[in-house]
Write a protein that holds these residues in place. Structure first.
Motif, PDB file in Angstrom:
ATOM      1  N   ALA A 149      17.364  58.750   8.006  1.00 26.80           N
ATOM      2  CA  ALA A 149      17.799  58.565   9.391  1.00 26.80           C
ATOM      3  C   ALA A 149      17.693  59.873  10.174  1.00 26.80           C
ATOM      4  CB  ALA A 149      19.232  58.032   9.433  1.00 26.80           C
ATOM      5  N   VAL A 150      18.110  60.970   9.582  1.00 23.66           N
ATOM      6  CA  VAL A 150      18.024  62.267  10.261  1.00 23.66           C
ATOM      7  C   VAL A 150      16.567  62.617  10.540  1.00 23.66           C
ATOM      8  CG1 VAL A 150      18.345  64.753   9.921  1.00 23.66           C
ATOM      9  CG2 VAL A 150      20.217  63.181   9.430  1.00 23.66           C
ATOM     10  N   LEU A 151      15.697  62.383   9.571  1.00 28.93           N
ATOM     11  CA  LEU A 151      14.276  62.703   9.752  1.00 28.93           C
ATOM     12  C   LEU A 151      13.640  61.849  10.854  1.00 28.93           C
ATOM     13  CD1 LEU A 151      13.302  63.065   6.006  1.00 28.93           C
ATOM     14  CD2 LEU A 151      13.436  64.910   7.692  1.00 28.93           C
ATOM     15  N   VAL A 152      14.006  60.582  10.906  1.00 28.56           N
ATOM     16  CA  VAL A 152      13.447  59.684  11.922  1.00 28.56           C
ATOM     17  C   VAL A 152      13.982  60.043  13.303  1.00 28.56           C
ATOM     18  CG1 VAL A 152      13.424  57.288  12.735  1.00 28.56           C
ATOM     19  CG2 VAL A 152      12.973  57.802  10.319  1.00 28.56           C
ATOM     20  N   PHE A 153      15.286  60.249  13.419  1.00 27.89           N
ATOM     21  CA  PHE A 153      15.848  60.553  14.731  1.00 27.89           C
ATOM     22  C   PHE A 153      15.514  61.967  15.197  1.00 27.89           C
ATOM     23  CE2 PHE A 153      18.487  56.859  13.574  1.00 27.89           C
ATOM     24  CZ  PHE A 153      18.075  56.055  14.615  1.00 27.89           C
ATOM     25  N   ALA A 154      15.227  62.863  14.270  1.00 27.07           N
ATOM     26  CA  ALA A 154      14.728  64.189  14.661  1.00 27.07           C
ATOM     27  C   ALA A 154      13.392  64.037  15.380  1.00 27.07           C
ATOM     28  CB  ALA A 154      14.589  65.093  13.439  1.00 27.07           C
ATOM     29  N   CYS A 155      12.552  63.145  14.883  1.00 24.25           N
ATOM     30  CA  CYS A 155      11.279  62.867  15.558  1.00 24.25           C
ATOM     31  C   CYS A 155      11.515  62.233  16.918  1.00 24.25           C
ATOM     32  CB  CYS A 155      10.416  61.930  14.712  1.00 24.25           C
ATOM     33  SG  CYS A 155       9.221  62.784  13.726  1.00 24.25           S
ATOM     34  N   PHE A 156      12.426  61.289  16.986  1.00 19.71           N
ATOM     35  CA  PHE A 156      12.705  60.592  18.242  1.00 19.71           C
ATOM     36  C   PHE A 156      13.144  61.584  19.321  1.00 19.71           C
ATOM     37  CE2 PHE A 156      15.395  58.223  21.196  1.00 19.71           C
ATOM     38  CZ  PHE A 156      14.611  57.121  21.485  1.00 19.71           C
ATOM     39  N   PHE A 157      14.161  62.392  19.004  1.00 21.98           N
ATOM     40  CA  PHE A 157      14.691  63.310  20.008  1.00 21.98           C
ATOM     41  C   PHE A 157      13.816  64.553  20.174  1.00 21.98           C
ATOM     42  CE2 PHE A 157      18.443  60.797  18.843  1.00 21.98           C
ATOM     43  CZ  PHE A 157      18.767  60.316  20.096  1.00 21.98           C
ATOM     44  N   GLY A 158      13.193  65.000  19.101  1.00 19.64           N
ATOM     45  CA  GLY A 158      12.302  66.159  19.197  1.00 19.64           C
ATOM     46  C   GLY A 158      11.093  65.879  20.070  1.00 19.64           C
ATOM     47  N   SER A 159      10.584  64.662  19.994  1.00 19.12           N
ATOM     48  CA  SER A 159       9.393  64.317  20.782  1.00 19.12           C
ATOM     49  C   SER A 159       9.674  64.263  22.275  1.00 19.12           C
ATOM     50  CB  SER A 159       8.806  62.983  20.310  1.00 19.12           C
ATOM     51  OG  SER A 159       9.664  61.910  20.646  1.00 19.12           O
ATOM     52  N   MET A 160      10.938  64.269  22.652  1.00 21.93           N
ATOM     53  CA  MET A 160      11.270  64.312  24.073  1.00 21.93           C
ATOM     54  C   MET A 160      11.015  65.699  24.650  1.00 21.93           C
ATOM     55  SD  MET A 160      14.837  62.278  24.157  1.00 21.93           S
ATOM     56  CE  MET A 160      14.993  60.591  23.587  1.00 21.93           C
ATOM     57  N   TRP A 161      11.050  66.713  23.808  1.00 23.42           N
ATOM     58  CA  TRP A 161      10.960  68.102  24.272  1.00 23.42           C
ATOM     59  C   TRP A 161       9.638  68.765  23.930  1.00 23.42           C
ATOM     60  CZ3 TRP A 161      14.365  68.165  27.724  1.00 23.42           C
ATOM     61  CH2 TRP A 161      15.514  67.405  27.587  1.00 23.42           C
ATOM     62  N   VAL A 162       8.957  68.237  22.960  1.00 19.95           N
ATOM     63  CA  VAL A 162       7.592  68.661  22.642  1.00 19.95           C
ATOM     64  C   VAL A 162       6.780  67.379  22.586  1.00 19.95           C
ATOM     65  CG1 VAL A 162       8.325  70.705  21.368  1.00 19.95           C
ATOM     66  CG2 VAL A 162       7.960  68.582  20.129  1.00 19.95           C
ATOM     67  N   THR A 163       5.495  67.451  22.627  1.00 18.55           N
ATOM     68  CA  THR A 163       4.720  66.208  22.630  1.00 18.55           C
ATOM     69  C   THR A 163       4.943  65.430  21.346  1.00 18.55           C
ATOM     70  OG1 THR A 163       2.754  67.201  21.660  1.00 18.55           O
ATOM     71  CG2 THR A 163       2.926  67.245  24.065  1.00 18.55           C
ATOM     72  N   ASN A 164       4.685  64.137  21.403  1.00 19.47           N
ATOM     73  CA  ASN A 164       4.864  63.298  20.228  1.00 19.47           C
ATOM     74  C   ASN A 164       3.991  63.773  19.069  1.00 19.47           C
ATOM     75  OD1 ASN A 164       2.512  62.480  21.508  1.00 19.47           O
ATOM     76  ND2 ASN A 164       3.045  60.318  21.559  1.00 19.47           N
TER      77      ASN A 164
END
Length: 179
Positions: free
Chosen positions: A81-96
């Motif tokens: 869950a942490v790994l998936v949501f890190a991608c979700f929220f991280g992609s808001m600030w850097v490109t997907n």
């Protein structure tokens, strides 16, 4: 000459991309219109985002974060869950794409560190979905957003208001898929 051949052989993607660019110039010769089509502010922002992520990676930031995460999580489900949501929220600030290039190797290391490599395919698929869904809410989330943001001269509030409902719905659906 052997060093050039070795360089090209060790960097096939760079070689193929360069060959494709040269081929495209042969098919459609460069012109003033081509230079006018370049959106320099968008390209500069994307370069800066990738440079920051590269810098964080080089400093060992992500390695320290991995050690911290592995020490605090109780089980593989929480880690996923942490790994998936890190991608979700991280992609808001850097490109997907940058989020995936950052967090997928991080996920592989994390899952290997926990001895749960069998979960890797599921986590990576969910990370890919998360990066694409999370990136839609901000102008820097993906290159298309950045282009549209500049092209239509939107302000940030207008952009967020337009896309936030879809992002929240995506977050709920993603959360259901993670559990």
């Amino acid at each position: 000459m052997p060093s050039l051949f070795h360089f090209l052989r060790s960097n096939p993607v760079l070689f193929l991309a360069s060959a494709g660019a040269l081929l495209s110039f042969w098919v459609v010769p460069p012109s003033g219109a081509l230079l006018e089509a370049l959106n320099v502010p968008v390209l500069a922002i994307l370069f800066c985002l990738m440079a920051v992520i590269g810098g964080l990676r080089e400093t060992g930031f992500f390695d320290r974060l991995l050690d911290h995460l592995l020490g605090r999580l109780q089980d593989t489900r929480q880690l996923g869950a942490v790994l998936v949501f890190a991608c979700f929220f991280g992609s808001m600030w850097v490109t997907n794409d940058v989020a995936l290039l950052t967090f997928v190797p991080f996920a592989l290391l994390s899952l290997e560190g926990q001895g749960t490599e069998k979960q890797a395919a599921r986590v990576i698929v969910l990370q890919t979905l998360a990066a694409n869904l999370g990136s839609m809410v901000t102008p820097v989330g993906n290159p298309q957003n950045l282009y549209l943001y500049f092209r239509y001269q939107m302000d940030l509030g207008e952009f967020l208001t337009l896309l936030l409902p879809y992002t929240l719905a995506s977050l709920v659906l993603l959360a259901l898929g993670v559990v």
